[in-house]
Design a protein around this motif. Structure first.
Motif, PDB file in Angstrom:
ATOM      1  N   LEU A  16      11.806   2.127 -11.412  1.00 41.98           N
ATOM      2  CA  LEU A  16      12.048   1.030 -10.615  1.00 41.98           C
ATOM      3  C   LEU A  16      13.200   1.269  -9.698  1.00 41.98           C
ATOM      4  O   LEU A  16      14.151   1.730 -10.348  1.00 41.98           O
ATOM      5  N   ASP A  17      13.374   1.062  -8.484  1.00 39.84           N
ATOM      6  CA  ASP A  17      14.419   1.078  -7.603  1.00 39.84           C
ATOM      7  C   ASP A  17      14.730  -0.168  -7.015  1.00 39.84           C
ATOM      8  O   ASP A  17      13.648  -1.006  -6.389  1.00 39.84           O
TER       9      ASP A  17
ATOM     10  N   THR B  66      14.752 -10.156  -8.782  1.00 43.97           N
ATOM     11  CA  THR B  66      15.026  -9.078  -8.049  1.00 43.97           C
ATOM     12  C   THR B  66      13.690  -8.480  -7.306  1.00 43.97           C
ATOM     13  O   THR B  66      12.867  -8.358  -8.020  1.00 43.97           O
ATOM     14  N   ARG B  67      13.842  -7.963  -6.022  1.00 46.91           N
ATOM     15  CA  ARG B  67      13.191  -7.348  -5.562  1.00 46.91           C
ATOM     16  C   ARG B  67      13.286  -5.726  -5.806  1.00 46.91           C
ATOM     17  O   ARG B  67      14.421  -5.121  -5.715  1.00 46.91           O
ATOM     18  N   VAL B  68      12.119  -5.113  -6.217  1.00 53.63           N
ATOM     19  CA  VAL B  68      12.147  -3.771  -6.415  1.00 53.63           C
ATOM     20  C   VAL B  68      11.188  -2.709  -5.772  1.00 53.63           C
ATOM     21  O   VAL B  68      10.039  -3.304  -5.351  1.00 53.63           O
ATOM     22  N   GLU B  69      11.192  -1.611  -5.648  1.00 53.55           N
ATOM     23  CA  GLU B  69      10.187  -0.518  -5.428  1.00 53.55           C
ATOM     24  C   GLU B  69       9.745   0.244  -6.636  1.00 53.55           C
ATOM     25  O   GLU B  69      10.410   0.660  -7.296  1.00 53.55           O
ATOM     26  N   ARG B  70       8.600   0.513  -6.946  1.00 53.21           N
ATOM     27  CA  ARG B  70       7.890   1.067  -8.012  1.00 53.21           C
ATOM     28  C   ARG B  70       7.949   2.506  -7.411  1.00 53.21           C
ATOM     29  O   ARG B  70       7.562   3.035  -6.308  1.00 53.21           O
TER      30      ARG B  70
ATOM     31  N   ARG C 202       1.940   5.386  -3.530  1.00 53.50           N
ATOM     32  CA  ARG C 202       1.098   4.370  -2.944  1.00 53.50           C
ATOM     33  C   ARG C 202       1.417   3.469  -1.790  1.00 53.50           C
ATOM     34  O   ARG C 202       2.517   3.859  -1.353  1.00 53.50           O
ATOM     35  N   ASP C 203       0.551   2.924  -0.877  1.00 50.79           N
ATOM     36  CA  ASP C 203       0.948   2.530   0.439  1.00 50.79           C
ATOM     37  C   ASP C 203       1.970   1.439   0.166  1.00 50.79           C
ATOM     38  O   ASP C 203       2.861   1.294   0.695  1.00 50.79           O
ATOM     39  N   VAL C 204       1.577   0.459  -0.884  1.00 53.22           N
ATOM     40  CA  VAL C 204       2.668  -0.624  -1.222  1.00 53.22           C
ATOM     41  C   VAL C 204       3.158  -0.410  -2.882  1.00 53.22           C
ATOM     42  O   VAL C 204       2.248  -0.237  -3.493  1.00 53.22           O
ATOM     43  N   THR C 205       4.347  -0.641  -2.502  1.00 54.77           N
ATOM     44  CA  THR C 205       5.275  -0.217  -3.915  1.00 54.77           C
ATOM     45  C   THR C 205       5.759  -1.343  -4.332  1.00 54.77           C
ATOM     46  O   THR C 205       6.645  -1.288  -5.123  1.00 54.77           O
ATOM     47  N   GLY C 206       6.074  -2.420  -3.286  1.00 54.88           N
ATOM     48  CA  GLY C 206       7.050  -3.507  -3.434  1.00 54.88           C
ATOM     49  C   GLY C 206       6.557  -4.366  -4.737  1.00 54.88           C
ATOM     50  O   GLY C 206       5.542  -4.415  -5.119  1.00 54.88           O
ATOM     51  N   ALA C 207       7.673  -4.994  -5.335  1.00 51.07           N
ATOM     52  CA  ALA C 207       7.410  -5.965  -6.713  1.00 51.07           C
ATOM     53  C   ALA C 207       8.543  -6.846  -6.788  1.00 51.07           C
ATOM     54  O   ALA C 207       9.569  -6.649  -6.449  1.00 51.07           O
ATOM     55  N   THR C 208       8.337  -7.735  -7.464  1.00 55.98           N
ATOM     56  CA  THR C 208       9.415  -8.818  -7.900  1.00 55.98           C
ATOM     57  C   THR C 208       9.413  -8.905  -9.368  1.00 55.98           C
ATOM     58  O   THR C 208       8.593  -9.061 -10.153  1.00 55.98           O
ATOM     59  N   ILE C 209      10.623  -8.988  -9.978  1.00 58.82           N
ATOM     60  CA  ILE C 209      11.059  -9.165 -11.344  1.00 58.82           C
ATOM     61  C   ILE C 209      10.616 -10.450 -11.932  1.00 58.82           C
ATOM     62  O   ILE C 209      11.050 -11.128 -11.350  1.00 58.82           O
TER      63      ILE C 209
ATOM     64  N   ASP D 223       3.353  -6.670  -5.190  1.00 63.70           N
ATOM     65  CA  ASP D 223       3.056  -7.509  -3.643  1.00 63.70           C
ATOM     66  C   ASP D 223       1.778  -7.411  -3.386  1.00 63.70           C
ATOM     67  O   ASP D 223       1.280  -8.106  -2.990  1.00 63.70           O
ATOM     68  N   GLU D 224       1.023  -6.389  -4.050  1.00 63.24           N
ATOM     69  CA  GLU D 224      -0.617  -6.276  -3.738  1.00 63.24           C
ATOM     70  C   GLU D 224      -1.186  -7.193  -4.488  1.00 63.24           C
ATOM     71  O   GLU D 224      -2.546  -7.151  -4.582  1.00 63.24           O
ATOM     72  N   GLY D 225      -0.575  -8.010  -5.574  1.00 59.95           N
ATOM     73  CA  GLY D 225      -1.471  -8.787  -6.599  1.00 59.95           C
ATOM     74  C   GLY D 225      -1.329  -7.939  -7.872  1.00 59.95           C
ATOM     75  O   GLY D 225      -1.483  -7.045  -8.031  1.00 59.95           O
ATOM     76  N   GLY D 226      -1.240  -8.918  -8.905  1.00 60.93           N
ATOM     77  CA  GLY D 226      -1.434  -8.449 -10.396  1.00 60.93           C
ATOM     78  C   GLY D 226       0.178  -8.311 -10.893  1.00 60.93           C
ATOM     79  O   GLY D 226       1.186  -8.655 -10.062  1.00 60.93           O
ATOM     80  N   GLU D 227       0.302  -8.131 -12.183  1.00 60.53           N
ATOM     81  CA  GLU D 227       1.364  -8.034 -12.788  1.00 60.53           C
ATOM     82  C   GLU D 227       1.218  -7.042 -13.867  1.00 60.53           C
ATOM     83  O   GLU D 227       0.174  -6.385 -14.378  1.00 60.53           O
ATOM     84  N   GLY D 228       2.580  -6.325 -14.281  1.00 58.55           N
ATOM     85  CA  GLY D 228       2.510  -5.402 -15.127  1.00 58.55           C
ATOM     86  C   GLY D 228       3.824  -4.850 -15.752  1.00 58.55           C
ATOM     87  O   GLY D 228       4.798  -5.367 -15.140  1.00 58.55           O
TER      88      GLY D 228
END
Length: 54
Positions: A48-49, A7-11, A15-22, A36-41
């Motif tokens: 998250l939305d 699922t694609r989410v926004e944190r 920040r300029d980039v807030t996209g992420a993938t579950i 999206d900018e690299g890394g995991e957490g």
């Protein structure tokens, strides 16, 4: 809230980039996301939305 893998989410952060993938969800409900900018957490789901459809 429960998210499916992929699922694609926004944190919810300023920040300029807030996209992420579950990537995963633990038994406590926290989700592992790939930024999206690299890394995991690990994040609480209420921070998250769902990302708007592209």
């Amino acid at each position: 809230m429960s998210f499916e893998i992929g699922t694609r989410v926004e944190r919810r952060e300023q920040r300029d980039v807030t996209g992420a993938t579950i990537l995963a969800q633990d038994e406590g409900g926290y989700v592992l996301i790939a930024y999206d900018e690299g890394g995991e957490g690990w994040w609480p789901p209420d921070a998250l939305d769902l990302a708007p459809s592209e």
